[in-house]
Design an enzyme around this catalytic site. Structure first.
Site, PDB file in Angstrom:
ATOM      1  N   TYR A 160      79.790 -21.010  28.427  1.00  0.00           N
ATOM      2  CA  TYR A 160      79.147 -21.603  27.350  1.00  0.00           C
ATOM      3  C   TYR A 160      79.953 -23.096  27.418  1.00  0.00           C
ATOM      4  CZ  TYR A 160      77.195 -17.955  24.620  1.00  0.00           C
ATOM      5  OH  TYR A 160      76.311 -17.026  24.097  1.00  0.00           O
ATOM      6  N   LYS A 213      75.334 -21.850  28.868  1.00  0.00           N
ATOM      7  CA  LYS A 213      74.751 -22.401  27.645  1.00  0.00           C
ATOM      8  C   LYS A 213      75.148 -23.917  27.339  1.00  0.00           C
ATOM      9  CE  LYS A 213      75.003 -21.631  22.603  1.00  0.00           C
ATOM     10  NZ  LYS A 213      75.154 -20.918  21.587  1.00  0.00           N
TER      11      LYS A 213
END
Length: 204
Positions: free
Chosen positions: A32, A60
Site C-alpha cells: 500500500y 495499491k
C-alpha cells in the site's frame, strides 16, 4: 501492507522492509503506497524496485493525484507486477494509464459500475469510459466529503443494505447532507448497458 507509519524510513529502508516481509510471507504481498498516511513519499524508481521483489504481486497506489511518478511507474512496470488505484476519484485516469483495477471504498456503492469502467478502459471503449469515469469520480468525491467510511456506511444504511450507519470513535456518523449529496451523485450516473439498466430497475 503500508510503509510503517511515524518511522519515516529512507527508500532503501522501505525496500529492505518489504524484502524481508516477502521472504517470510506465505502469500504474495500487495504494497500500500499511501504517502499522506505514512508520511513517506516514494519516487517511481523506488516503487518499481518494490514491484520487482519476489513475492510482491502488486501495489495499491494512493498518491493523492496523478503525478509524474504515477506516469513513470505505469509506463514501465516490472514483470508480473500490477498497480491498483487507491484514490477513488482517480481510478479512471489510472486505468487509462494502465492500472489493473482498484481497491476502493466507494465501489461498495456502485460495484457493477466500477467493474463496467474497468472493462471499458480494458476494451478501449473510451466513449463509454470517459463519462462514466467522470461521474464515478464525482460520486467518490461526495463519499469522501467526510472521513471515510462514515459517508459510505451512511449511504449503505439509507439504502437498507446494512443495519446501522454507526462508526467507531474518533470517527462520527456522516451528516445527513453528506449522505444526501452522495445519493444524488449516485442517481446521476449514466445509464449502464441495456441488461444492467434493466436489472438496476428491479426491486431488491
Amino acid at each position: 501492507m503500508t510503509v510503517p507509519a511515524f518511522v519515516r524510513p529512507s527508500a532503501p529502508g522501505v525496500l529492505a522492509h518489504f524484502a524481508r516481509l516477502s521472504e517470510v510471507s506465505p502469500v504474495p504481498l500487495i504494497v500500500y503506497h499511501i504517502p499522506y498516511r505514512t508520511g513517506q513519499p516514494l519516487e517511481a524508481a523506488a516503487l518499481r524496485a518494490l514491484g520487482a521483489l519476489p513475492g510482491v504481486a502488486g501495489m495499491k497506489y494512493a498518491g493523492g493525484g496523478i503525478d509524474q511518478d504515477a506516469v513513470a511507474l505505469l509506463g514501465d512496470l516490472p514483470a508480473g507486477f500490477e498497480v491498483l488505484a487507491g484514490d477513488d476519484a482517480y481510478l479512471s485516469p489510472l486505468l487509462a494509464l494502465g492500472a489493473a483495477g482498484g481497491i476502493l471504498a466507494s465501489a461498495h456503492l456502485a460495484t457493477e459500475r466500477f467493474v463496467e469502467l474497468a472493462q471499458a478502459w480494458r476494451s478501449g471503449d473510451v466513449a463509454r469510459a470517459r463519462p462514466l469515469g467522470h461521474a464515478l469520480a464525482r460520486m467518490s468525491a461526495a463519499a469522501f466529503a467526510e472521513p471515510n467510511p462514515a459517508v459510505v456506511k451512511g449511504v449503505l444504511h439509507a439504502q437498507g443494505r446494512i443495519p446501522s450507519p454507526g462508526v467507531r470513535l474518533p470517527l462520527l456518523p456522516a451528516s445527513e447532507a453528506a449522505v444526501a449529496a452522495t445519493l444524488e451523485r449516485l442517481g446521476e450516473l449514466p445509464a449502464g448497458p441495456p441488461q444492467q439498466a434493466a436489472d438496476a430497475g428491479k426491486s431488491p
